[in-house]
Design a protein around this motif. Structure first.
Motif, PDB file in Angstrom:
ATOM      1  N   ASN A  34      -4.313 -20.470  16.665  1.00 41.70           N
ATOM      2  CA  ASN A  34      -4.333 -20.050  15.267  1.00 41.70           C
ATOM      3  C   ASN A  34      -5.642 -19.334  14.934  1.00 41.70           C
ATOM      4  O   ASN A  34      -6.718 -19.941  14.953  1.00 41.70           O
ATOM      5  N   LEU A  35      -5.532 -18.040  14.620  1.00 46.36           N
ATOM      6  CA  LEU A  35      -6.691 -17.204  14.347  1.00 46.36           C
ATOM      7  C   LEU A  35      -6.690 -16.746  12.885  1.00 46.36           C
ATOM      8  O   LEU A  35      -5.629 -16.678  12.251  1.00 46.36           O
ATOM      9  N   LEU A  36      -7.877 -16.414  12.403  1.00 44.21           N
ATOM     10  CA  LEU A  36      -8.041 -15.964  11.025  1.00 44.21           C
ATOM     11  C   LEU A  36      -8.837 -14.668  10.985  1.00 44.21           C
ATOM     12  O   LEU A  36      -9.659 -14.398  11.863  1.00 44.21           O
ATOM     13  N   SER A  37      -8.610 -13.889   9.943  1.00 42.53           N
ATOM     14  CA  SER A  37      -9.438 -12.712   9.689  1.00 42.53           C
ATOM     15  C   SER A  37      -9.452 -12.452   8.192  1.00 42.53           C
ATOM     16  O   SER A  37      -8.548 -12.880   7.465  1.00 42.53           O
ATOM     17  N   THR A  38     -10.473 -11.723   7.725  1.00 44.90           N
ATOM     18  CA  THR A  38     -10.544 -11.405   6.303  1.00 44.90           C
ATOM     19  C   THR A  38      -9.759 -10.147   5.952  1.00 44.90           C
ATOM     20  O   THR A  38      -9.601  -9.824   4.771  1.00 44.90           O
ATOM     21  N   GLY A  39      -9.289  -9.441   6.938  1.00 40.58           N
ATOM     22  CA  GLY A  39      -8.500  -8.239   6.697  1.00 40.58           C
ATOM     23  C   GLY A  39      -7.662  -7.910   7.917  1.00 40.58           C
ATOM     24  O   GLY A  39      -7.831  -8.502   8.990  1.00 40.58           O
ATOM     25  N   ASP A  40      -6.756  -6.978   7.741  1.00 42.69           N
ATOM     26  CA  ASP A  40      -5.876  -6.564   8.829  1.00 42.69           C
ATOM     27  C   ASP A  40      -6.637  -5.633   9.770  1.00 42.69           C
ATOM     28  O   ASP A  40      -7.697  -5.094   9.433  1.00 42.69           O
ATOM     29  N   CYS A  41      -6.081  -5.432  10.959  1.00 38.13           N
ATOM     30  CA  CYS A  41      -6.620  -4.415  11.848  1.00 38.13           C
ATOM     31  C   CYS A  41      -6.492  -3.043  11.201  1.00 38.13           C
ATOM     32  O   CYS A  41      -5.579  -2.801  10.395  1.00 38.13           O
ATOM     33  N   ASP A  42      -7.390  -2.146  11.568  1.00 35.77           N
ATOM     34  CA  ASP A  42      -7.269  -0.779  11.085  1.00 35.77           C
ATOM     35  C   ASP A  42      -5.933  -0.189  11.525  1.00 35.77           C
ATOM     36  O   ASP A  42      -5.324   0.597  10.810  1.00 35.77           O
TER      37      ASP A  42
END
Length: 593
Positions: A70-78
């Motif tokens: 389970n991974l998190l990011s503050t935004g989507d990939c470009d």
């Protein structure tokens, strides 16, 4: 490679790489070698637990399979299209579902290595590095069950020439290197590119220039295969291919909701016997977007998520990690060869003395604090980061006074020289939702105001910040953006790999531009033109750095480090220093339930 608001290559790793390249090319400038790396090597597990244990070694080695990472990011990939992505963390995610002719067989430690991936080995070349041939590994398949052919690799690379459709990625390397008709516009409008020749199991590239580092281009995600003439079996083509690219790696995309979540499951047509680089353990990988970075840190601390895919932790959690041994034992702060800088835009601030006033008034110590302090890096005095040939700790063309907080006397003198003794106003762009952009803005708003320079915030979502916001010279000028926060790590570990996309005047694009200041300097261009031939010396690369700094268009303020946190349930954990600036190499990570 774009630092999201190249993830990073360890400085010591790049130093070793550059020395190796210089020795093999007979040059002191690290221009590249014919092999482009060493033999495949399995990294020995590290038995030592604790802080920085995964920075250079494999931690918690295990053969256990199954479970969901389970991974998190503050935004989507470009973009999830391998031809369009240019964020370092997205390069790392591409390892889950794409393969290339050449790959990094060892991504951690102090010595990277590359070898054959879809190809049986590194490319063979002629004497002057203008012709490269690769033999395709048998038995490799897309997630559709279709066999991957050299024609698919050719088509994937032809797409990069269609810059009106496939934009934002590192296309300039391929366009500048591979022979093509002057007005070739890619497969959608231009059809076949005859300089790339294929047989049933080989692909040959005929280049327009010597390029000793060509193996590195074949290790970029942009060189991944795309099903020839039938992009995305679900009908996504051209600019929409990002919604469901076809997999050539061990995982495939099961579902994707832009700016919310993407789920990867195992590709049933991938075979371990055809892949010597990836040894996946998880059954599925889920990346969830949460625009509140403090929420991400709370989930990491609580153990409800495994790691951030896009960046390090925020200042509050960072402070907790550094003061609580139980948390610090699960953190890593690898050294990285990347530079955080401000693009100072000549089309908006045309007078060089006005730009130099910004350089002198800048509070570099304040910017460093905004990024998290000493765990985020050290104050930068020039563009070339440690570990890249040409770096010089003693070179400081714009000294910013005691404590690196600004040289107000010098700044005021430059304002007098530019005819603005009372200062001027401009816009300051940064990406959201990361908190670092606003924090840098606040620090520099106060610093620049001391000499009368007034800045107003011009934020933009990170998903298109680099591609169409500051990546569009026309938009930058029309919006009146005089300053733009950016960051860069080497696309591959040579000075050319660091500087070409961001400073070469030949690579200024209408959209997806990485030369944010539209720098077109003859000294810079001359050194970069010679870069692929492997003839530049260290002095040549230093002359490039000096020309960039003399132009007052790139204001470096941090040579980077990044603090990452890992859930202790993860196995086979190591930093991806070769592609992702120390972010964990997720394709090989497993989980313990």
């Amino acid at each position: 490679m774009r630092r999201n608001p190249k993830a990073v290559i360890a400085a010591s790793l790049l130093t070793a790489a550059a020395i190796t390249l210089a020795a093999c090319s007979g040059s002191s400038g690290g221009g590249g070698n014919s092999n482009g790396g060493g033999k495949s090597n399995t990294t020995s597990p590290n038995s030592t637990k604790g802080y920085n244990a995964a920075a250079n070694n494999v931690l918690n080695a295990s053969s256990k399979t199954g479970g969901t990472l389970n991974l998190l990011s503050t935004g989507d990939c470009d973009s999830w299209d391998p031809g369009r992505t240019y964020y370092g963390w997205c390069f790392n995610m591409q390892r889950l579902f794409t393969r290339t002719l050449v790959g990094y067989t060892k991504v951690n430690g102090t010595k990277y290595e590359i070898g054959g991936d879809l190809a049986t080995g590194l490319g063979t070349h002629n004497a002057n590095f203008t012709k490269w041939t690769y033999t395709l590994r048998p038995g490799v398949k897309f997630s559709t069950g279709k066999a991957i052919t050299p024609a698919d690799i050719k088509y994937g690379i032809e797409r990069l020439f269609a810059t009106d459709v496939i934009n934002g990625g590192p296309s300039s390397y391929f366009i500048d290197t591979i022979q093509h008709p002057k007005n070739y516009k890619g497969p959608y409008k231009g059809g076949d590119l005859s300089s790339i020749q294929t047989t049933s199991n080989t692909i040959t590239f005929n280049l327009s220039t010597s390029y000793a580092d060509f193996n590195y281009l074949m290790a970029l995600p942009a060189s991944a295969p795309v099903p020839a003439k039938v992009e995305g079996g679900t009908g996504f083509v051209g600019s929409t291919y990002t919604k469901h690219p076809v997999s050539s790696g061990p995982f495939e995309i099961k579902s994707y909701t832009q700016n919310k979540q993407i789920t990867f499951v195992r590709n049933p047509y991938w075979s371990q016997s055809t892949d010597t680089i990836r040894k996946p353990k998880a059954t599925s990988v889920v990346l969830t977007v949460d625009t509140n970075p403090d929420d991400l840190d709370s989930k990491l601390k609580a153990g409800t998520a495994d790691a951030r895919a896009d960046n390090g932790v925020q200042p509050t959690f960072q402070s907790q990690i550094l003061t609580q041994p139980s948390l610090k034992a699960n953190a890593d702060d690898p050294i990285v060869a990347a530079t955080r800088y401000m693009a100072v835009i000549p089309s908006v601030i045309p007078n060089i003395h006005c730009r130099k006033a910004i350089f002198y008034a800048w509070d570099k110590a304040g910017s460093l604090r905004a990024f998290g302090g000493s765990t985020a890096g050290v104050v930068a005095n020039s563009m070339t980061p440690p570990g890249i040939v040409g770096h010089d700790d003693t070179y400081d063309p714009y000294p910013t006074g005691s404590g690196s907080s600004g040289n107000l006397a010098k700044a005021k003198a430059e304002l007098q020289a530019c005819g603005k003794p009372n200062g001027f106003s401009t816009k300051f762009a940064y990406s959201t939702p990361s908190s670092t952009g606003p924090n840098v803005f606040k620090a520099e708003q106060s610093a620049l105001a001391k000499v009368g320079i007034k800045i107003t915030a011009a934020p933009q979502d990170q998903s298109n910040y680099y591609s169409t916001y500051i990546g569009s010279p026309a938009n930058v000028k029309n919006q009146g953006i005089g300053l733009a926060v950016a960051g860069w790590g080497a696309d591959f570990p040579t000075p050319y790999g660091f500087f070409n996309s961001i400073t070469n005047g030949a690579n200024i694009l209408p959209t997806g531009n990485s030369n944010y200041s539209s720098l077109n300097d003859p000294t810079v261009n001359k050194v970069l033109d010679a870069g692929p031939k492997g003839t530049n010396t260290t002095a040549d690369w230093q002359s490039l750095d000096k020309a960039v700094m003399n132009s007052a268009t790139y204001l470096p303020f941090i040579w980077e480090k990044t603090l990452y946190y890992r859930n202790p349930r993860m196995t086979n954990v190591t930093s991806d220093n070769a592609l992702a600036f120390g972010i964990y190499d997720f394709v090989n990570i497993g989980v313990v339930k």
